[in-house]
Design a protein around this motif. Structure first.
Motif, short mmCIF file in Angstrom:
data_model
loop_
_atom_site.label_atom_id
_atom_site.label_comp_id
_atom_site.label_asym_id
_atom_site.label_seq_id
_atom_site.Cartn_x
_atom_site.Cartn_y
_atom_site.Cartn_z
N SER A 1 1.19 -1.31 0.02
CA SER A 1 0.00 0.32 -0.10
C SER A 1 0.83 1.70 -0.07
O SER A 1 2.36 1.54 0.31
CB SER A 1 -0.82 0.01 1.21
N LYS A 2 0.05 2.45 -0.07
CA LYS A 2 1.18 3.35 0.20
C LYS A 2 1.26 3.99 1.04
O LYS A 2 2.44 5.03 1.26
CB LYS A 2 0.41 4.98 -0.70
N TYR A 3 0.40 3.50 2.07
CA TYR A 3 0.80 3.78 3.33
C TYR A 3 1.69 3.13 4.08
O TYR A 3 2.76 3.62 4.61
CB TYR A 3 -0.41 3.45 4.23
N GLU B 1 -6.46 -0.74 -6.96
CA GLU B 1 -5.13 -0.06 -5.77
C GLU B 1 -5.54 0.66 -4.93
O GLU B 1 -4.68 1.01 -4.20
CB GLU B 1 -3.16 -0.19 -6.58
N ASP C 1 -5.58 1.13 -1.08
CA ASP C 1 -5.17 2.04 -0.18
C ASP C 1 -6.58 3.20 0.31
O ASP C 1 -6.28 2.89 1.86
CB ASP C 1 -4.64 3.48 -1.28
#
Length: 208
Positions: free
Chosen positions: A144-146, A201, A205
């Motif tokens: 994930s972006k996190y 995706e 996210d």
């Protein structure tokens, strides 16, 4: 061409069935992408741990492998030379479903492996010890972006990328509440076509 062989190189060695049983499917860094493993060619590893090393050195049923490695003995620097690979990991880290990833990256590329691939020291793996988290759930968090933001904040800087070792990865925060939405979305991504993955995706996210 020595411990890692292509299909063509294996065929040239004319190995018998016992020798072939030593060969394990091997993936190089270029074959591991975000979400999936897609090797460009089939490679094999001579997985010669302590037991196999002894067989290659003394058992004539392994004569073809012995002759092959003898040709390169002057170049093999393994601590178990000339017939053993260097510091082989426990086989349990390979022969079960797992997440594998390259420890150094600019953007993370965690992938699930259900095909018992073996890999080199540039990789680490995550195996399941209990049923608390599925591999798909963990994969969703780690890709994930996190997670990318966390890796860049807490990872060791290496040029334009980061170095995430096993000890650092163990400090990665997991949610207190398990979200089935994350697991289901990853299963969608794993079976999706390339033109829909970016949309999926973004949805993932948001859940993370």
């Amino acid at each position: 061409g020595i411990f890692v062989l292509t299909d063509e190189e294996v065929n040239l060695l004319a190995l018998n069935d016992q020798e072939k049983s030593v060969l394990k499917k091997y993936v190089s860094p270029s074959g591991v992408n975000k979400w999936k493993i897609s090797p460009s060619q089939k490679n094999w590893l001579i997985y010669s741990d302590k037991n196999i090393k002894e067989k290659i050195s003394s058992d004539d049923k392994f004569i073809n492998l012995r002759n092959h490695l003898d040709k390169f003995s002057a170049f093999i620097t393994s601590s178990s030379r000339p017939y053993g690979i260097h510091r082989p990991r426990n086989i349990k880290y390979f022969n079960q479903p797992k997440i594998i990833f390259k420890g150094m990256f600019e953007k993370q590329e965690f992938a699930i492996d259900n095909n018992d691939y073996f890999f080199g020291m540039s990789f680490s793996s995550i195996i399941s010890k209990n049923n608390e988290y599925t591999l798909e759930y963990l994969l969703g968090l780690l890709n994930s972006k996190y997670a990318l933001n966390w890796f860049n904040t807490y990872g060791k800087k290496r040029g334009i990328g980061v170095d995430i070792g096993v000890n650092k990865l163990r400090t990665f925060p997991l949610p207190l509440i398990y979200s089935k939405k994350i697991e289901y979305k990853v299963k969608e991504i794993l079976s999706a076509s390339s033109d829909t993955i970016l949309t999926l995706e973004s949805e993932l996210d948001a859940f993370v």
